[in-house]
Design an enzyme around this catalytic site. Structure first.
Site, PDB file in Angstrom:
ATOM      1  N   HIS A   9       0.698  -1.042   0.013  1.00 28.27           N
ATOM      2  CA  HIS A   9      -0.001   0.034   0.132  1.00 28.27           C
ATOM      3  C   HIS A   9       0.932   1.275   0.094  1.00 28.27           C
ATOM      4  CE1 HIS A   9      -2.765   3.019   2.395  1.00 28.27           C
ATOM      5  NE2 HIS A   9      -3.515   2.449   1.323  1.00 28.27           N
ATOM      6  N   ARG A  10       0.845   1.906  -0.851  1.00 25.78           N
ATOM      7  CA  ARG A  10       1.815   3.067  -1.225  1.00 25.78           C
ATOM      8  C   ARG A  10       3.061   2.777  -1.155  1.00 25.78           C
ATOM      9  NH1 ARG A  10      -1.619   7.091   2.725  1.00 25.78           N
ATOM     10  NH2 ARG A  10      -3.333   6.391   2.197  1.00 25.78           N
ATOM     11  N   GLU A  36       0.517  -0.554  -4.945  1.00 27.29           N
ATOM     12  CA  GLU A  36      -0.504   0.327  -4.682  1.00 27.29           C
ATOM     13  C   GLU A  36       0.039   1.411  -4.690  1.00 27.29           C
ATOM     14  OE1 GLU A  36      -4.009   2.625  -3.416  1.00 27.29           O
ATOM     15  OE2 GLU A  36      -2.017   2.171  -2.517  1.00 27.29           O
ATOM     16  N   ASP A  38      -1.104   6.021  -5.698  1.00 31.40           N
ATOM     17  CA  ASP A  38      -1.939   7.146  -5.991  1.00 31.40           C
ATOM     18  C   ASP A  38      -1.569   8.190  -7.100  1.00 31.40           C
ATOM     19  OD1 ASP A  38      -3.954   6.358  -3.619  1.00 31.40           O
ATOM     20  OD2 ASP A  38      -1.699   6.524  -2.768  1.00 31.40           O
ATOM     21  N   HIS A  51      -0.707  10.560  -2.302  1.00 31.19           N
ATOM     22  CA  HIS A  51      -2.053  10.348  -2.012  1.00 31.19           C
ATOM     23  C   HIS A  51      -3.022  11.580  -1.579  1.00 31.19           C
ATOM     24  CE1 HIS A  51      -5.067   9.385   1.247  1.00 31.19           C
ATOM     25  NE2 HIS A  51      -5.254   8.399   0.669  1.00 31.19           N
ATOM     26  N   GLU A 111      -4.333   3.841  -8.161  1.00 31.17           N
ATOM     27  CA  GLU A 111      -5.622   4.652  -7.905  1.00 31.17           C
ATOM     28  C   GLU A 111      -5.662   5.979  -8.193  1.00 31.17           C
ATOM     29  OE1 GLU A 111      -7.958   6.293  -3.974  1.00 31.17           O
ATOM     30  OE2 GLU A 111      -6.337   4.670  -3.483  1.00 31.17           O
ATOM     31  N   LYS A 113      -6.695   9.740  -7.886  1.00 34.63           N
ATOM     32  CA  LYS A 113      -7.289  10.183  -6.890  1.00 34.63           C
ATOM     33  C   LYS A 113      -7.850  11.645  -7.241  1.00 34.63           C
ATOM     34  CE  LYS A 113      -6.469  10.135  -3.222  1.00 34.63           C
ATOM     35  NZ  LYS A 113      -7.132   9.581  -1.973  1.00 34.63           N
ATOM     36  N   ASP A 230       0.400  -2.176   4.122  1.00 30.12           N
ATOM     37  CA  ASP A 230       1.424  -1.123   4.551  1.00 30.12           C
ATOM     38  C   ASP A 230       2.696  -1.780   4.724  1.00 30.12           C
ATOM     39  OD1 ASP A 230      -0.275   0.959   4.291  1.00 30.12           O
ATOM     40  OD2 ASP A 230      -0.409   1.154   6.551  1.00 30.12           O
TER      41      ASP A 230
END
Length: 243
Positions: A9-10, A36, A38, A51, A111, A113, A230
């Site tokens: 995640h990120r 993943e 953003d 993000h 993703e 945003k 994470d």
């Protein structure tokens, strides 16, 4: 048995500053199956990886991403807020990430945003870069802006899209199909047994976020298609213990 994939995640954001190249490299080194990230657009319409709609939390700057040119944005320190050891880490462009990712085996969840700031045309810009680096078969585009997912599907029906949602929706796989979407990226608390079972029956992948606690990782490993975490290194270790 289904092997549950692990998306960082990120990037490996538990141990590195989120959405930076160092976090993405750490995720690869940790054995994650995918990352993943953003995407937003700068004032001069360069897709960048960050993000929040503002730079306030994750850099030493202030203001909206949309009000910076890329030349201005890349001068900000996007690592020092996390730990002094990461001072000088920059906000990367999507192109830089794709260039780095292309020769690896990593999957990529992008993703968009574009809920608070709409960024007209972001779908086409992102799709062109995916095509340029020939990674379409490894990319999932997700968004909380479901109109944007419909636009992605209109522009390129072959690109996988996934619905992001926080609520306990009833039969969300039916809703996703109506959008032309291929996956469900739900908030961890709504990844209830009924959802997991129903989506599996409908052949709709479920990838809950953000799955960080050991007991949640253990509960979902082998129970859904992927988790978004994470802490990819920890998740990889737990997955090995559970197989």
């Amino acid at each position: 048995m289904l092997k549950t994939l692990i998306f960082a995640h990120r990037g490996a954001s538990g141990t590195h500053p989120e959405n930076t190249m160092t976090a993405f490299q750490a995720a690869l080194d940790d054995g994650a199956d995918g990352i993943e990230l953003d995407v937003q657009l700068t004032k001069d319409r360069v897709p960048v990886i960050i993000h929040d709609e503002t730079v306030n939390r994750t850099t030493d700057g202030q203001g909206w991403v949309k009000d910076y040119t890329y030349e201005e944005l890349k001068k900000l320190d996007a690592g020092g807020w996390f730990h002094p050891a990461f001072h000088g880490a920059a906000i990367p462009t999507l192109e830089a990430v794709l260039e780095w990712l292309a020769p690896t085996s990593l999957l990529l969840n992008i993703e968009l945003k574009n809920g608070i700031v709409r960024y007209p045309g972001i779908e086409e810009i992102v799709l062109k870069l995916i095509k340029k680096y020939d990674v379409k078969n490894r990319v999932i585009i997700s968004s909380f802006n479901h109109y944007s997912l419909v636009e992605v599907h209109r522009l390129d029906p072959d690109v996988e899209t996934a619905v992001l949602f926080m609520e306990g929706l009833y039969e969300p796989w039916e809703y996703a199909k109506a959008l032309g979407a291929n996956g469900l990226h739900c908030f961890l608390p709504v990844a209830v047994p009924e959802l997991l079972a129903g989506a599996a029956k409908a052949m709709m992948p479920v990838r809950p976020f953000t799955v960080n606690e050991d007991q949640h990782i253990r509960a979902l490993i082998n129970g859904c298609d992927a988790i978004i975490t994470d802490w990819p290194e920890k998740a990889v270790i737990i997955r090995k213990q559970c197989t």
